[in-house]
Design a protein around this motif. Structure first.
Motif, PDB file in Angstrom:
ATOM      1  N   ASN A 531     -13.787  29.981 -66.245  1.00 14.75           N
ATOM      2  CA  ASN A 531     -15.062  30.342 -66.793  1.00 14.75           C
ATOM      3  C   ASN A 531     -14.612  31.699 -67.644  1.00 14.75           C
ATOM      4  N   ILE A 532     -13.702  32.340 -67.271  1.00 17.35           N
ATOM      5  CA  ILE A 532     -13.422  33.887 -68.170  1.00 17.35           C
ATOM      6  C   ILE A 532     -12.751  33.365 -69.429  1.00 17.35           C
ATOM      7  N   LEU A 533     -11.920  32.050 -69.508  1.00 17.55           N
ATOM      8  CA  LEU A 533     -11.692  31.725 -70.628  1.00 17.55           C
ATOM      9  C   LEU A 533     -12.456  31.195 -71.657  1.00 17.55           C
ATOM     10  N   LYS A 534     -13.320  30.286 -71.174  1.00 18.27           N
ATOM     11  CA  LYS A 534     -14.403  29.690 -71.823  1.00 18.27           C
ATOM     12  C   LYS A 534     -15.528  30.414 -72.255  1.00 18.27           C
ATOM     13  N   HIS A 535     -16.047  31.386 -71.359  1.00 16.81           N
ATOM     14  CA  HIS A 535     -17.266  32.068 -71.753  1.00 16.81           C
ATOM     15  C   HIS A 535     -17.369  33.635 -71.882  1.00 16.81           C
ATOM     16  N   ALA A 536     -16.381  34.275 -71.322  1.00 14.11           N
ATOM     17  CA  ALA A 536     -16.618  35.732 -71.323  1.00 14.11           C
ATOM     18  C   ALA A 536     -16.241  36.551 -72.459  1.00 14.11           C
ATOM     19  N   GLU A 537     -15.292  35.819 -73.251  1.00 13.56           N
ATOM     20  CA  GLU A 537     -14.827  36.651 -74.353  1.00 13.56           C
ATOM     21  C   GLU A 537     -14.388  38.203 -73.958  1.00 13.56           C
ATOM     22  N   ALA A 538     -13.272  37.979 -72.859  1.00  6.97           N
ATOM     23  CA  ALA A 538     -12.724  39.036 -72.257  1.00  6.97           C
ATOM     24  C   ALA A 538     -11.315  39.495 -73.102  1.00  6.97           C
ATOM     25  N   LYS A 539     -11.116  40.559 -72.974  1.00  6.27           N
ATOM     26  CA  LYS A 539      -9.692  40.928 -73.399  1.00  6.27           C
ATOM     27  C   LYS A 539      -8.760  41.218 -72.202  1.00  6.27           C
ATOM     28  N   ASN A 540      -9.499  41.760 -71.120  1.00  9.36           N
ATOM     29  CA  ASN A 540      -8.666  42.144 -69.889  1.00  9.36           C
ATOM     30  C   ASN A 540      -9.282  41.536 -68.753  1.00  9.36           C
ATOM     31  N   ALA A 541      -8.682  41.002 -67.678  1.00  8.95           N
ATOM     32  CA  ALA A 541      -9.164  40.471 -66.358  1.00  8.95           C
ATOM     33  C   ALA A 541      -8.060  40.769 -65.484  1.00  8.95           C
ATOM     34  N   MET A 542      -8.789  40.887 -64.180  1.00  8.71           N
ATOM     35  CA  MET A 542      -7.705  41.039 -62.969  1.00  8.71           C
ATOM     36  C   MET A 542      -8.200  40.061 -61.812  1.00  8.71           C
ATOM     37  N   ILE A 543      -7.001  39.684 -60.925  1.00 13.35           N
ATOM     38  CA  ILE A 543      -7.242  38.800 -59.900  1.00 13.35           C
ATOM     39  C   ILE A 543      -6.765  39.755 -58.770  1.00 13.35           C
ATOM     40  N   SER A 544      -7.426  39.969 -57.935  1.00 16.02           N
ATOM     41  CA  SER A 544      -7.246  40.788 -56.591  1.00 16.02           C
ATOM     42  C   SER A 544      -7.219  40.076 -55.151  1.00 16.02           C
ATOM     43  N   LEU A 555     -11.125  39.389 -55.330  1.00 17.39           N
ATOM     44  CA  LEU A 555     -11.907  39.799 -56.296  1.00 17.39           C
ATOM     45  C   LEU A 555     -11.213  39.423 -57.779  1.00 17.39           C
ATOM     46  N   VAL A 556     -12.186  39.021 -58.372  1.00 19.42           N
ATOM     47  CA  VAL A 556     -12.010  38.444 -59.886  1.00 19.42           C
ATOM     48  C   VAL A 556     -12.858  39.285 -60.895  1.00 19.42           C
ATOM     49  N   VAL A 557     -12.346  40.141 -61.802  1.00 20.35           N
ATOM     50  CA  VAL A 557     -13.044  41.112 -62.612  1.00 20.35           C
ATOM     51  C   VAL A 557     -12.556  40.708 -63.950  1.00 20.35           C
ATOM     52  N   ASP A 558     -13.799  40.824 -64.931  1.00 21.50           N
ATOM     53  CA  ASP A 558     -13.119  40.703 -66.333  1.00 21.50           C
ATOM     54  C   ASP A 558     -14.095  41.750 -66.967  1.00 21.50           C
ATOM     55  N   ASN A 559     -13.794  42.305 -68.418  1.00 27.39           N
ATOM     56  CA  ASN A 559     -14.453  43.153 -69.043  1.00 27.39           C
ATOM     57  C   ASN A 559     -14.883  42.316 -70.239  1.00 27.39           C
ATOM     58  N   ASN A 594     -22.516  43.261 -65.379  1.00 27.36           N
ATOM     59  CA  ASN A 594     -23.188  44.194 -66.488  1.00 27.36           C
ATOM     60  C   ASN A 594     -22.354  44.241 -67.648  1.00 27.36           C
ATOM     61  N   GLU A 595     -21.424  45.240 -67.581  1.00 27.43           N
ATOM     62  CA  GLU A 595     -20.386  45.085 -68.672  1.00 27.43           C
ATOM     63  C   GLU A 595     -19.162  44.414 -68.270  1.00 27.43           C
ATOM     64  N   GLY A 596     -19.234  43.313 -68.256  1.00 31.17           N
ATOM     65  CA  GLY A 596     -18.245  42.461 -67.683  1.00 31.17           C
ATOM     66  C   GLY A 596     -18.825  41.816 -66.416  1.00 31.17           C
ATOM     67  N   THR A 597     -17.882  40.911 -65.749  1.00 33.77           N
ATOM     68  CA  THR A 597     -18.399  40.298 -64.417  1.00 33.77           C
ATOM     69  C   THR A 597     -17.385  40.526 -63.411  1.00 33.77           C
ATOM     70  N   ALA A 598     -17.747  40.678 -62.207  1.00 34.56           N
ATOM     71  CA  ALA A 598     -17.262  40.774 -61.077  1.00 34.56           C
ATOM     72  C   ALA A 598     -17.687  39.879 -59.879  1.00 34.56           C
ATOM     73  N   VAL A 599     -16.767  39.033 -59.475  1.00 35.01           N
ATOM     74  CA  VAL A 599     -16.867  37.994 -58.381  1.00 35.01           C
ATOM     75  C   VAL A 599     -16.328  38.370 -57.249  1.00 35.01           C
ATOM     76  N   GLN A 600     -16.850  38.692 -56.018  1.00 31.89           N
ATOM     77  CA  GLN A 600     -16.300  39.233 -54.725  1.00 31.89           C
ATOM     78  C   GLN A 600     -16.427  38.106 -53.822  1.00 31.89           C
ATOM     79  N   ILE A 601     -15.294  37.732 -53.203  1.00 24.69           N
ATOM     80  CA  ILE A 601     -15.581  36.741 -52.069  1.00 24.69           C
ATOM     81  C   ILE A 601     -14.558  37.102 -50.760  1.00 24.69           C
ATOM     82  N   GLU A 602     -15.439  36.901 -49.679  1.00 22.90           N
ATOM     83  CA  GLU A 602     -14.726  37.174 -48.516  1.00 22.90           C
ATOM     84  C   GLU A 602     -14.525  35.934 -47.561  1.00 22.90           C
ATOM     85  N   ILE A 603     -13.302  35.704 -47.021  1.00 19.73           N
ATOM     86  CA  ILE A 603     -13.161  34.470 -46.325  1.00 19.73           C
ATOM     87  C   ILE A 603     -12.364  34.933 -44.908  1.00 19.73           C
ATOM     88  N   PRO A 604     -12.893  34.596 -43.759  1.00 19.82           N
ATOM     89  CA  PRO A 604     -12.261  34.698 -42.539  1.00 19.82           C
ATOM     90  C   PRO A 604     -11.018  33.982 -42.257  1.00 19.82           C
TER      91      PRO A 604
END
Length: 605
Positions: A531-544, A555-559, A594-604
Motif C-alpha cells: 500500500n505504501i509503494l502504490k499509494h503513499a508517495e512516501a520518501k521514508n517508512a519504518m517497520i517496528s 507498527l508500520v509508519v510512513d511520511n 495525518n501527515e503520513g500514515t501509522a498502522v498499529q497492530i497488537e497480537i497476543p
C-alpha cells in the motif's frame, strides 16, 4: 565431472523383482486377484505384482510407469498386507529417480529400506539398499568432489553395500554395487580400480547375459573406457566397438537406446579431452539420435554440452550459441524441478494431513452428537461436565490441526505461484532481453540509441520486480530462519527499488513463533508495504516489531500523503485481508493518518 555423468547411465536402469516379464501376463494377474475376496494373501500377491509392473515398464513409457506407481500407492493405503507400504515407497522412489527428483527418490527409498528391514524381508532389504546406492551416486556425483572425510564415508557405505549383496548372492545386485563403485573411482580418476569393478560386474552376470543385459555389457564397456584413459587405446576401443555392435540390435525393453546414448556420450567426451572436436560432434549425434525416443533431460544436457564445447573449439559460433541456449534452458528447468520437488514433498504431507483430518472430522461429528445427547438427557451430572470439558479440548486440538493443514495448503499454493513467476514469466522476459541485446545497434541514431537503452532498462526493471514479487510470496528465510530475518531481508530488497527508503526496528524475545503466526504477520506487513509503494508517495517508512510481555506490537509508519481518517474502508480488498488476518489471531488494529500514515497492530502471543 563429465565422465561421472556418463557412467550413471550404466547404473540408472536397474531392473528389479521379476526379470523382463511380459507386462500383459502381470496385468492379467492383477485383474484376476482383484476379483477375489479381500485377504492378506490376495493383497500380498497384488502388491508384489503391481511393484513388478512398475519396475518393468519400458523406459520410453514414463506415463505408464506413473499410472501404475500411483495405483500401487493408493492400493497400499487400504491393503491388509503390512508390507504393501514398503513396496509402495520402493516403487515411488524409483519413479521419482527416473523423473529426476533425486532428493525425493532418496527419502522414499530410505523409508522403503527401513521398512523392509523392520519386516525382516532380507531379499527386498538388500534390493532397496542396492537401489539406494544408485540414487546416492546420482545425488552426490552431480556435484564436485567433497571433503576427504565425506568421500571416505561414501566409499565405506558402498563397500558395506557390496558385502551385503555378496551375502545375498544375487548377481544383479552385486553388479549394480560394483557399477556404483565404478562411479566412485572414476570420480577420483582411479582408472585401475574402476576397471576392476567393471570387470567384476561383467563376470558376475555371465551366467545369463540376456537377463542381466545392461549390467553385463555395461561392466564390459567400463573396462574398455578405462583402458582408453590408461593409454591402451587399441585394446580399449576394440572392446567398445564390440559393445557398439551389440547395441545396434533392437530390444523390446528399449535398452539398446541406452547403450547407443552411452556410446555417443562416452566417446564424445573422450574425443573432447583429446581435442578431436569433429569426432566429438559425430559421437554426440549418435547420442542425440538415441535420445529422441527417450525422455531423459539430464542426458539432453550432457549431449548439448558436448556439441557446445566442440563447436566452440571448431570456431562455429552460430552452432555453439544454439547449444549454449539449450544448456541454459535446461539449467533453468533444473531449478524449476528443484522447486517442484519441494512442492511435491509438501503435497505428499498435505494429502496425508487431509486424509487424517477427514477421519478426525467424522470423529468430531460423533463427539458433538454424543455431547448434545448427554446434555439433553441431563442424567450424568458431574460426569457430563467432565466429558464436555474433555470433548472441547479435543475439538480445539482438531481445529488447530485443520488450521495447520490449511496453512500448509496456502504455503504450497504460494510456492507454486512463486515458481510460476520465477521460472516461466521471468524466463520469458529474460529471453526478450537477450533478443533485444542481439539487435544490430551500431548504426542507431542518437534518438534510437536512447530508446534502445531505455527499453533495456525497462526490461531490467520489470525482471527485477517479478523476481522480488516471486521471492516475497513465501521467502525461504521465513520458513527456515523465522520472522526477524525474513523482515530484515525484505527491507534490504525494498531499498534496492529506490522508491521509498525503509527502516526496521525489531525487538523480539522468541527465536521462533508458531509457523502460522509468522506467516500471518509477514503477510500483513507485506500488504501494508505494498500500500505504501502504490499509494503513499512516501520518501521514508519504518517497520517496528516489539514483543512486550504476552503481546506482539507491530507498527508500520510512513511520511506519505496520508488520507482522510473518516474515509477508512475495511471493505477494500487490501484492508479487508489485513483485518481478517488480525481477527483470526485475536488481535487489534488502529489506523491514523495525518501527515503520513501509522498502522498499529497488537497480537497476543
Amino acid at each position: 565431472m563429465r565422465r561421472i555423468t556418463l557412467i550413471l547411465l550404466l547404473i540408472l536402469p536397474t531392473i528389479i523383482l521379476a526379470q523382463t516379464p511380459k507386462l500383459d501376463s502381470l496385468k492379467n494377474v492383477v485383474q484376476l486377484q482383484f476379483g477375489k475376496p479381500i485377504s492378506v494373501q490376495r493383497d500380498s500377491i497384488l502388491t508384489i505384482t503391481m511393484a513388478s509392473i512398475c519396475s518393468n515398464v519400458s523406459l520410453t513409457e514414463p506415463e505408464l510407469r506413473q499410472t501404475w506407481t500411483d495405483s500401487l500407492i493408493h492400493f497400499s493405503k487400504n491393503s491388509k498386507w503390512r508390507q504393501s507400504e514398503a513396496y509402495s515407497h520402493f516403487a515411488n522412489a524409483r519413479n521419482f529417480h527416473f523423473k529426476g527428483f533425486t532428493t525425493l527418490a532418496f527419502k522414499e527409498m530410505e523409508t522403503a529400506t527401513k521398512l523392509f528391514k523392520q519386516f525382516q524381508n532380507t531379499k527386498m532389504y538388500s534390493l532397496a539398499y542396492s537401489n539406494l546406492s544408485v540414487i546416492i551416486a546420482n545425488f552426490f556425483y552431480s556435484k564436485p568432489v567433497a571433503d576427504e572425510a565425506t568421500e571416505k564415508k561414501y566409499l565405506s557405505y558402498l563397500l558395506e553395500g557390496l558385502d551385503l549383496t555378496k551375502k545375498q548372492g544375487d548377481p544383479l545386485l552385486i553388479a549394480n554395487m560394483n557399477l556404483s563403485l565404478v562411479v566412485y573411482f572414476l570420480r577420483h580418476k582411479n582408472y585401475e580400480e574402476a576397471k576392476k569393478h567393471g570387470i567384476n560386474a561383467f563376470e558376475v552376470t555371465q551366467a545369463d547375459t540376456e537377463k542381466y543385459y545392461y549390467q553385463h555389457y555395461g561392466g564390459k564397456w567400463t573396462e574398455g573406457l578405462c583402458l582408453a584413459y590408461l593409454g591402451k587405446t587399441n585394446e580399449g576401443f576394440a572392446i567398445m566397438n564390440q559393445i557398439k555392435a551389440i547395441a545396434q540390435k533392437p530390444r523390446k525393453d528399449g535398452m539398446e537406446k541406452f547403450f547407443q546414448l552411452n556410446n555417443g556420450l562416452t566417446l564424445g567426451n573422450y574425443f573432447l579431452e583429446k581435442k578431436a572436436y569433429q569426432n566429438a560432434v559425430n559421437e554426440a549425434k549418435i547420442a542425440e539420435s538415441a535420445l529422441k525416443s527417450m525422455k531423459l533431460s539430464t542426458f539432453d544436457y550432457a549431449v548439448n554440452k558436448i556439441f557446445y564445447e566442440a563447436y566452440k573449439n571448431l570456431d562455429k559460433p552460430k552452432e555453439a550459441l544454439e547449444y549454449f541456449e539449450k544448456m541454459r534452458a535446461y539449467e533453468e528447468e533444473e531449478h524449476h524441478k528443484e522447486v517442484m520437488g519441494q512442492y511435491l514433498e509438501w503435497q505428499l504431507k498435505y494429502e496425508d494431513e487431509k486424509q487424517k483430518n477427514q477421519i478426525q472430522t467424522l470423529e468430531n461429528q460423533q463427539l458433538i452428537q454424543t455431547k448434545n445427547f448427554l446434555l439433553l438427557a441431563g442424567i450424568l451430572g458431574l460426569g457430563v461436565i467432565a466429558y464436555v470439558f474433555w470433548s472441547n479440548r479435543k475439538l480445539k486440538k482438531k481445529n488447530q490441526e485443520i488450521q495447520e493443514a490449511l496453512l500448509q495448503g496456502q504455503t504450497m499454493e504460494r510456492k507454486r505461484m512463486a515458481s510460476e513467476l520465477h521460472d516461466n514469466i521471468s524466463n520469458k522476459i529474460l529471453g526478450v532481453k537477450m533478443r533485444v541485446e542481439l539487435l544490430e545497434n551500431e548504426n542507431f541514431t542518437a534518438k534510437e540509441r536512447t530508446n534502445f537503452d531505455a527499453t533495456l532498462g525497462f526490461i531490467d526493471e520489470v525482471y527485477s520486480d517479478i523476481r522480488l514479487v516471486s521471492h516475497n510470496l513465501l521467502p525461504d528465510e521465513l520458513e527456515k530462519q523465522g520472522l526477524k530475518i525474513a523482515i530484515e531481508n525484505l527491507i534490504k530488497k525494498l531499498n534496492l527499488i529506490g522508491k521509498t527508503h525503509f527502516e526496521a526496528q525489531i525487538q523480539i524475545n522468541h527465536a521462533r513463533f508458531s509457523p502460522r503466526l509468522e506467516y500471518e504477520i509477514y503477510s500483513i506487513i507485506l500488504e501494508l508495504v505494498n500500500n505504501i509503494l502504490k499509494h503513499a508517495e512516501a520518501k521514508n517508512a519504518m517497520i517496528s516489531i516489539i514483543e512486550e510481555e504476552k503481546h506482539l506490537k507491530v507498527l508500520v509508519v510512513d511520511n506519505g500523503k496520508g488520507f482522510d481518517n473518516q474515509a477508512i474502508n475495511f471493505e477494500s480488498l487490501g484492508l479487508k485481508n489485513i483485518h481478517s488476518r488480525i481477527e483470526s489471531l485475536r488481535g487489534e488494529i488502529k489506523i491514523e493518518s495525518n501527515e503520513g500514515t501509522a498502522v498499529q497492530i497488537e497480537i497476543p502471543v
